[in-house]
Design a protein around this motif. Structure first.
Motif, PDB file in Angstrom:
ATOM      1  N   PRO A 278       0.791  -1.242   0.000  1.00 37.29           N
ATOM      2  CA  PRO A 278       0.000   0.000   0.000  1.00 37.29           C
ATOM      3  C   PRO A 278       0.818   1.285   0.000  1.00 37.29           C
ATOM      4  N   ASN A 279       1.965   1.295   0.691  1.00 41.16           N
ATOM      5  CA  ASN A 279       2.744   2.532   0.757  1.00 41.16           C
ATOM      6  C   ASN A 279       3.537   2.816  -0.516  1.00 41.16           C
ATOM      7  N   TRP A 280       3.655   1.806  -1.381  1.00 39.47           N
ATOM      8  CA  TRP A 280       4.379   2.010  -2.634  1.00 39.47           C
ATOM      9  C   TRP A 280       3.459   2.446  -3.769  1.00 39.47           C
TER      10      TRP A 280
ATOM     11  N   PRO B  16       4.296  -0.141  -8.460  1.00 37.19           N
ATOM     12  CA  PRO B  16       5.546  -0.660  -9.023  1.00 37.19           C
ATOM     13  C   PRO B  16       5.806  -2.119  -8.648  1.00 37.19           C
ATOM     14  N   LEU B  17       5.141  -2.630  -7.619  1.00 39.19           N
ATOM     15  CA  LEU B  17       5.271  -4.042  -7.273  1.00 39.19           C
ATOM     16  C   LEU B  17       4.127  -4.812  -7.917  1.00 39.19           C
TER      17      LEU B  17
ATOM     18  N   SER C 291      15.258   3.089  -3.777  1.00 39.24           N
ATOM     19  CA  SER C 291      15.418   3.768  -5.055  1.00 39.24           C
ATOM     20  C   SER C 291      14.096   4.212  -5.672  1.00 39.24           C
ATOM     21  N   LEU C 292      12.955   3.791  -5.111  1.00 36.49           N
ATOM     22  CA  LEU C 292      11.673   4.284  -5.612  1.00 36.49           C
ATOM     23  C   LEU C 292      11.565   5.800  -5.481  1.00 36.49           C
ATOM     24  N   SER C 293      12.258   6.350  -4.475  1.00 35.73           N
ATOM     25  CA  SER C 293      12.175   7.798  -4.257  1.00 35.73           C
ATOM     26  C   SER C 293      12.806   8.588  -5.401  1.00 35.73           C
ATOM     27  N   GLU C 294      13.667   7.934  -6.194  1.00 38.04           N
ATOM     28  CA  GLU C 294      14.287   8.626  -7.326  1.00 38.04           C
ATOM     29  C   GLU C 294      13.380   8.636  -8.547  1.00 38.04           C
ATOM     30  N   VAL C 295      12.372   7.756  -8.529  1.00 36.47           N
ATOM     31  CA  VAL C 295      11.411   7.714  -9.636  1.00 36.47           C
ATOM     32  C   VAL C 295      10.143   8.476  -9.287  1.00 36.47           C
ATOM     33  N   PHE C 296       9.705   8.331  -8.019  1.00 36.54           N
ATOM     34  CA  PHE C 296       8.495   8.992  -7.551  1.00 36.54           C
ATOM     35  C   PHE C 296       8.875  10.015  -6.487  1.00 36.54           C
TER      36      PHE C 296
END
Length: 230
Positions: A32-34, A47-48, A195-200
């Motif tokens: 949920p948090n992603w 993304p998952l 690394s999700l923080s670099e995309v979102f």
């Protein structure tokens, strides 16, 4: 990773004298948090993605009651393709897992702990039905690839701990082979995909979190092979 390989070698050596199980399944994932901020995403998805999985286990009966331990090594992969803004990305999570599956044959706890096989007497459902409880640890390899051959990918790795509950039914095909359909739910305690923080990137109204629990419904099929029955 080293623990994963050592445990695999041990399972293969032990399997020559007892029961080896081969497993295949599919996992429906929800982190949920992603879920990314809607302003950044063209496709309405996480993304998952959902994942497939394969594995192997070793059967260890515990005493005279029908409670069996089946430590399992598994590998699963989830792949998701999303367009963020105008840039296409591919998100992949490889999961190397050790699950301590424990089967409780609640309808036949005092029964023959050497079953089920095709030749065993008694009610089919009573002898074959079980409840599975399974703590586990998984090593996640998370990668993000921009769909551009000149762009560098992003990768980070993490450990995640989990608990699962499931039900299954052993179907004895012969004295050697047992087929077991199963279904259950696994809960992964919060883990990081940094690394999700670099995309979102975080925006003021919808802050993005790189740590999330994972709720996973899964279905699977196990083939048990009794080498000691040859």
């Amino acid at each position: 990773m080293r623990l994963f390989l050592l445990t695999g070698a041990l399972l293969l050596s032990l399997s020559l004298n007892a029961q080896l199980g081969l497993y295949g399944g599919y996992r429906f994932n929800d982190a949920p948090n992603w879920a990314p901020p809607s302003a950044n995403l063209t496709d309405a998805a996480s993304p998952l993605g959902n994942s497939w999985a394969v594995g192997a286990d070793y059967w260890i009966p515990l005493g005279q009651t029908r409670i069996d331990l089946l430590p399992q090594l598994s590998f699963g992969q989830a792949t998701q393709r999303l367009t963020v803004g105008s840039t296409p990305f591919e998100f992949t999570q490889n999961a190397f897992s050790l699950f301590l599956n424990t089967h409780f044959y609640l309808l036949d706890l005092e029964g023959d702990c050497d079953c089920p096989t095709f030749s065993k007497s008694g009610d089919f459902f009573q002898k074959g039905f079980f409840v599975q409880l399974s703590p586990g640890v998984s090593y996640f390899q998370n990668t993000i690839e921009r769909q551009n051959p000149d762009a560098a990918g992003l990768e980070d790795n993490t450990l995640a701990y989990s608990l699962s509950a499931a039900v299954g039914l052993d179907i004895g095909l012969s004295d050697i082979l047992t087929l077991t359909p199963m279904a259950g739910f696994r809960y992964y305690f919060p883990s990081e995909w940094a690394s999700l923080s670099e995309v979102f990137p975080t925006i003021e109204t919808e802050p993005f979190e790189t740590e999330s629990e994972i709720r996973q419904f899964w279905v699977g099929l196990r083939l048990g092979i009794r080498f000691d029955q040859r």
